[in-house]
Design a protein around this motif. Structure first.
Motif, PDB file in Angstrom:
ATOM      1  N   LEU A 241      30.824  48.052  32.561  1.00 30.10           N
ATOM      2  CA  LEU A 241      30.660  49.220  32.246  1.00 30.10           C
ATOM      3  C   LEU A 241      30.373  49.425  30.791  1.00 30.10           C
ATOM      4  CD1 LEU A 241      34.656  50.162  32.161  1.00 30.10           C
ATOM      5  CD2 LEU A 241      33.080  51.047  32.927  1.00 30.10           C
ATOM      6  N   ALA A 242      30.094  48.194  30.435  1.00 32.82           N
ATOM      7  CA  ALA A 242      28.734  48.284  29.189  1.00 32.82           C
ATOM      8  C   ALA A 242      27.084  49.163  29.336  1.00 32.82           C
ATOM      9  CB  ALA A 242      27.938  46.369  29.241  1.00 32.82           C
ATOM     10  N   ASP A 243      27.148  49.054  30.817  1.00 36.08           N
ATOM     11  CA  ASP A 243      25.598  49.934  31.538  1.00 36.08           C
ATOM     12  C   ASP A 243      26.198  51.046  32.381  1.00 36.08           C
ATOM     13  OD1 ASP A 243      23.472  50.493  32.929  1.00 36.08           O
ATOM     14  OD2 ASP A 243      22.480  48.556  32.710  1.00 36.08           O
ATOM     15  N   PRO A 244      25.870  52.252  31.591  1.00 35.81           N
ATOM     16  CA  PRO A 244      26.121  53.415  31.658  1.00 35.81           C
ATOM     17  C   PRO A 244      25.426  53.721  33.059  1.00 35.81           C
ATOM     18  CG  PRO A 244      23.657  53.642  29.924  1.00 35.81           C
ATOM     19  CD  PRO A 244      24.350  52.224  30.493  1.00 35.81           C
ATOM     20  N   TYR A 245      24.999  53.295  33.984  1.00 31.52           N
ATOM     21  CA  TYR A 245      24.534  53.594  35.506  1.00 31.52           C
ATOM     22  C   TYR A 245      25.656  52.741  36.180  1.00 31.52           C
ATOM     23  CZ  TYR A 245      19.729  54.876  34.842  1.00 31.52           C
ATOM     24  OH  TYR A 245      18.542  54.314  33.988  1.00 31.52           O
ATOM     25  N   PHE A 246      26.774  52.164  35.637  1.00 29.48           N
ATOM     26  CA  PHE A 246      28.238  51.788  35.966  1.00 29.48           C
ATOM     27  C   PHE A 246      28.594  52.887  36.023  1.00 29.48           C
ATOM     28  CE2 PHE A 246      32.197  49.697  36.574  1.00 29.48           C
ATOM     29  CZ  PHE A 246      32.458  49.491  38.002  1.00 29.48           C
ATOM     30  N   CYS A 247      28.771  53.442  37.870  1.00 29.27           N
ATOM     31  CA  CYS A 247      29.221  55.170  37.319  1.00 29.27           C
ATOM     32  C   CYS A 247      29.794  55.599  39.054  1.00 29.27           C
ATOM     33  CB  CYS A 247      28.523  56.179  36.817  1.00 29.27           C
ATOM     34  SG  CYS A 247      27.427  56.881  37.689  1.00 29.27           S
ATOM     35  N   GLY A 248      30.250  56.681  38.917  1.00 29.91           N
ATOM     36  CA  GLY A 248      30.494  56.785  40.848  1.00 29.91           C
ATOM     37  C   GLY A 248      29.592  57.243  41.642  1.00 29.91           C
ATOM     38  N   GLU A 249      28.233  57.929  40.634  1.00 33.34           N
ATOM     39  CA  GLU A 249      26.675  58.014  41.281  1.00 33.34           C
ATOM     40  C   GLU A 249      26.193  56.849  41.906  1.00 33.34           C
ATOM     41  OE1 GLU A 249      24.199  59.646  38.845  1.00 33.34           O
ATOM     42  OE2 GLU A 249      25.666  61.493  38.959  1.00 33.34           O
ATOM     43  N   LEU A 250      26.897  55.402  41.427  1.00 31.18           N
ATOM     44  CA  LEU A 250      25.717  54.178  41.484  1.00 31.18           C
ATOM     45  C   LEU A 250      27.217  53.771  42.890  1.00 31.18           C
ATOM     46  CD1 LEU A 250      24.223  51.620  41.144  1.00 31.18           C
ATOM     47  CD2 LEU A 250      26.456  50.518  40.395  1.00 31.18           C
ATOM     48  N   MET A 251      28.215  53.376  42.796  1.00 30.00           N
ATOM     49  CA  MET A 251      28.822  54.047  43.977  1.00 30.00           C
ATOM     50  C   MET A 251      30.315  55.214  44.054  1.00 30.00           C
ATOM     51  SD  MET A 251      30.256  50.049  42.529  1.00 30.00           S
ATOM     52  CE  MET A 251      31.427  49.466  44.129  1.00 30.00           C
ATOM     53  N   PRO A 252      29.437  55.632  44.783  1.00 32.43           N
ATOM     54  CA  PRO A 252      30.013  57.181  46.243  1.00 32.43           C
ATOM     55  C   PRO A 252      31.276  56.726  46.672  1.00 32.43           C
ATOM     56  CG  PRO A 252      27.891  56.912  46.866  1.00 32.43           C
ATOM     57  CD  PRO A 252      27.950  55.476  46.326  1.00 32.43           C
ATOM     58  N   ASP A 253      31.169  55.554  47.344  1.00 28.51           N
ATOM     59  CA  ASP A 253      32.436  54.995  48.438  1.00 28.51           C
ATOM     60  C   ASP A 253      33.620  54.557  47.861  1.00 28.51           C
ATOM     61  OD1 ASP A 253      31.052  56.223  50.601  1.00 28.51           O
ATOM     62  OD2 ASP A 253      30.148  54.507  50.484  1.00 28.51           O
ATOM     63  N   LEU A 254      32.953  55.015  46.561  1.00 26.81           N
ATOM     64  CA  LEU A 254      34.895  53.649  45.813  1.00 26.81           C
ATOM     65  C   LEU A 254      35.834  54.841  45.397  1.00 26.81           C
ATOM     66  CD1 LEU A 254      35.123  50.844  44.843  1.00 26.81           C
ATOM     67  CD2 LEU A 254      34.349  51.816  42.474  1.00 26.81           C
ATOM     68  N   ARG A 255      36.615  54.493  46.099  1.00 24.59           N
ATOM     69  CA  ARG A 255      38.152  54.707  46.148  1.00 24.59           C
ATOM     70  C   ARG A 255      39.635  54.410  45.792  1.00 24.59           C
ATOM     71  NH1 ARG A 255      40.347  56.342  52.058  1.00 24.59           N
ATOM     72  NH2 ARG A 255      42.235  57.070  50.710  1.00 24.59           N
ATOM     73  N   LEU A 256      39.809  53.027  45.095  1.00 18.46           N
ATOM     74  CA  LEU A 256      40.431  52.253  44.705  1.00 18.46           C
ATOM     75  C   LEU A 256      40.095  50.886  43.627  1.00 18.46           C
ATOM     76  CD1 LEU A 256      43.879  52.133  44.738  1.00 18.46           C
ATOM     77  CD2 LEU A 256      43.782  50.634  46.680  1.00 18.46           C
ATOM     78  N   PHE A 257      40.515  50.310  42.772  1.00 16.14           N
ATOM     79  CA  PHE A 257      41.108  49.722  41.850  1.00 16.14           C
ATOM     80  C   PHE A 257      42.175  49.341  41.875  1.00 16.14           C
ATOM     81  CE2 PHE A 257      37.104  52.776  40.003  1.00 16.14           C
ATOM     82  CZ  PHE A 257      36.429  51.885  39.602  1.00 16.14           C
ATOM     83  N   LEU A 258      41.597  47.464  41.979  1.00 17.61           N
ATOM     84  CA  LEU A 258      43.075  47.056  42.197  1.00 17.61           C
ATOM     85  C   LEU A 258      42.624  45.337  40.773  1.00 17.61           C
ATOM     86  CD1 LEU A 258      44.420  46.059  45.709  1.00 17.61           C
ATOM     87  CD2 LEU A 258      45.402  47.219  44.465  1.00 17.61           C
ATOM     88  N   PHE A 259      43.197  45.811  39.919  1.00 16.42           N
ATOM     89  CA  PHE A 259      42.753  44.561  38.926  1.00 16.42           C
ATOM     90  C   PHE A 259      44.622  43.906  38.606  1.00 16.42           C
ATOM     91  CE2 PHE A 259      40.752  48.444  37.366  1.00 16.42           C
ATOM     92  CZ  PHE A 259      39.592  47.464  37.065  1.00 16.42           C
ATOM     93  N   CYS A 260      44.321  42.269  38.536  1.00 19.89           N
ATOM     94  CA  CYS A 260      44.794  40.924  38.031  1.00 19.89           C
ATOM     95  C   CYS A 260      44.369  40.774  37.079  1.00 19.89           C
ATOM     96  CB  CYS A 260      45.418  41.247  39.765  1.00 19.89           C
ATOM     97  SG  CYS A 260      47.177  39.687  39.863  1.00 19.89           S
ATOM     98  N   GLY A 261      45.212  39.411  36.876  1.00 19.58           N
ATOM     99  CA  GLY A 261      44.553  37.980  36.216  1.00 19.58           C
ATOM    100  C   GLY A 261      44.979  37.544  34.550  1.00 19.58           C
ATOM    101  N   GLU A 262      45.044  38.949  34.286  1.00 19.87           N
ATOM    102  CA  GLU A 262      45.283  39.116  33.219  1.00 19.87           C
ATOM    103  C   GLU A 262      44.779  40.693  32.493  1.00 19.87           C
ATOM    104  OE1 GLU A 262      40.667  38.047  31.090  1.00 19.87           O
ATOM    105  OE2 GLU A 262      39.939  40.021  32.503  1.00 19.87           O
TER     106      GLU A 262
END
Length: 529
Positions: free
Chosen positions: A273-294
């Motif tokens: 997220l520190a880079d503004p290019y990290f967004c839906g335009e970079l990864m248009p197919d992304l549907r789900l974030f799964l977080f664990c560990g912290e």
């Protein structure tokens, strides 16, 4: 869910579907099934004692998956070790496991497998030997059996790991300075996958989906992406250490992945997220974030929902001993507005969460206490450590059934069936998703010359550990604090992986003490370098 039978079914129904893409190497489901079966026959012919685990040493190579499944098909648990782990720590693990066989599907630029595993003397198969076996062109010989014997027994029935047999062992940080191996049974993994395959949206909708792998295979978070992916007939896209360390390569790999399911620690998402290019335009197919560990912070989740409006975020909780995770909650904008500190979710079917006081009695809802986990994904204990197993694990009756339980050492409370995590009771912390015993770091730093005493403390921001500081009583010459600190950090690499090395070093004449004669961690501070 029987993961071996599930993979076999995909090998028949979708043989050319990619199971894993790692650094340009692609293994299909047919490859994965047939190669692992061939290697399993070799293992079964050469390693008769099924009770002894096999070490798999590498770094995210596609061939590592073949080795994992081959061990299990041959009736052995596997123990993954990443090449980033320091040699001395690897040797401690190897001495504990005392494996009959070590599979090395990758390469370590620093040392040969024989040098790494010099304190034990098992059969070692490197990448070339493994490739020869799985392609049927091997002249590999062992002390006990030749390849002719292997082919004679090629059609012999295999007896895979099942039920309460250990499927894998993952070593975590231990308070004595020696890692401890968490045993996860086939039944635990099966029950976990019955749940994880349906996280976010139904498993059948994940068929062919690309799952992102961030964590090393020796870290239990990888079980969530690796086996959940295979359970759904998806494709695992791995990010190796070199890719993750170079931001340009990382963004390029994320773009090329066409990933639909993101599995990582929140810290990794923060870095992206520190880079503004990290967004839906970079990864248009992304549907789900799964977080664990912290801890997943409100700020991180809010940024992700803003940049990926099509994405769903699920927060989970669970230590290695619970088979990765056993709670889930979908993070919505409404939840973010109402909960400055996010919950970690409701418990899955087949598991229970109780909050106990110091006397081991349940506390009322909303009251802080130790988080106690019970159910069908709780580990069978620590490998070769009966005393530590007895201290942390137990069996009890719930609703007329005998189930396993685990004392987490985590603090939290329940509200309306939702679990809220409040940190650790003891000296264990989570950093970048890795579970670390501060005493483990202290024990290993104490081995360095001229270090008389040391206390390691976490630096916490927004409820999350950001880095570590080592407070040292150092008897050596300090002409320049920066140079001395740098030298000490280099020496620490002999005993500690990079993520356990303190970012800052604070030199003291003596460690402040409490009235009880213990190190006063709250008072530690001062100039850091």
């Amino acid at each position: 869910m029987d993961i071996l039978k599930t993979i076999e079914s995909y090998a028949w129904s979708a043989p050319d579907q990619a199971a894993i893409i790692s650094d340009g190497d692609v293994l299909t489901y047919r490859n994965l099934d047939t190669y692992s079966t061939a290697l399993a026959h070799w293992i079964a012919s050469n390693c008769e004692n099924h009770k002894v685990p096999i070490i798999v040493y590498g770094h995210k190579e596609a061939l590592m998956l073949v080795c994992f499944l081959a061990c299990v098909k041959a009736g052995h648990a596997y123990c993954p070790i990443d090449i980033s782990v320091p040699a001395q720590r690897v040797q401690k693990i190897a001495e504990t496991v005392n494996p009959p066989l070590i599979l090395c599907p990758g390469t370590n630029p620093g040392s040969t497998p024989e040098e790494i595993f010099q304190t034990v003397s098992p059969v070692i198969l490197n990448q070339d030997k493994i490739q020869s076996i799985i392609t049927g062109k091997s002249d590999v010989n062992t002390a006990s059996s030749s390849m002719e014997a292997f082919y004679d027994h090629k059609d012999k029935e295999l007896f895979p790991v099942t039920g309460n047999d250990t499927f894998y062992i993952i070593f975590t940080s231990g308070s004595t300075g020696t890692p401890k191996g968490v045993q996860i049974s086939a039944e635990c993994l099966s029950n976990f996958l019955d749940w994880s395959a349906g996280l976010g949206y139904p498993s059948q909708e994940k068929t062919g989906a690309v799952f992102l792998n961030q964590a090393p295979f020796s870290f239990d978070l990888s079980v969530m992406d690796l086996y959940t992916c295979l359970a759904c007939g998806g494709t695992l896209w791995t990010l190796n250490k070199e890719t993750q360390s170079d931001y340009k390569w990382l963004l390029d790999s994320l773009r090329k992945s066409h990933a639909q399911i993101w599995v990582s620690t929140p810290s990794f998402a923060d870095m992206c997220l520190a880079d503004p290019y990290f967004c839906g335009e970079l990864m248009p197919d992304l549907r789900l974030f799964l977080f664990c560990g912290e801890t997943l912070t409100n700020h991180t989740a809010r940024q992700l929902l803003e940049r990926f409006p099509k994405g769903k975020i699920i927060n989970t909780y669970g230590p290695t001993e619970s088979t990765v995770a056993l709670t889930e909650v979908t993070i919505t904008k409404e939840l973010l507005d109402n909960e400055p500190v996010l919950p970690v979710g409701r418990v899955k079917l087949g598991s229970l969460i109780e909050i106990w006081d110091e006397q081991g009695h349940p506390v009322p809802e909303g009251t802080n206490g130790e988080i106690v986990l019970l159910g069908n994904t709780i580990s069978t204990g620590y490998y070769q450590l009966p005393e530590q197993t007895q201290k942390s694990f137990f069996q009890c009756e719930r609703d007329g059934q005998t189930i396993r339980g685990y004392l987490t050492g985590d603090c939290g409370y329940l509200k309306g069936g939702m679990l809220y995590y409040q940190g650790r009771i003891d000296l264990q912390i989570k950093l970048h998703g890795y579970r670390i015993e501060l005493e483990d770091i202290e024990q290993n730093i104490q081995k360095l010359a001229d270090v008389k005493n040391v206390v390691v403390t976490p630096n916490i921001q927004e409820g999350k550990v950001k880095s570590l500081t080592a407070h040292l009583v150092y008897e050596g010459l300090i002409e320049n604090r920066l140079k001395t600190a740098k030298k000490l950090k280099e020496e620490m690499k002999q005993f500690l992986p990079d993520y356990m090395i303190p970012k800052k070093i604070h030199f003291l004449e003596q460690i402040p003490m409490t009235v009880n004669g213990k190190a006063d961690r709250k008072r530690l501070g001062g100039e850091t370098t």
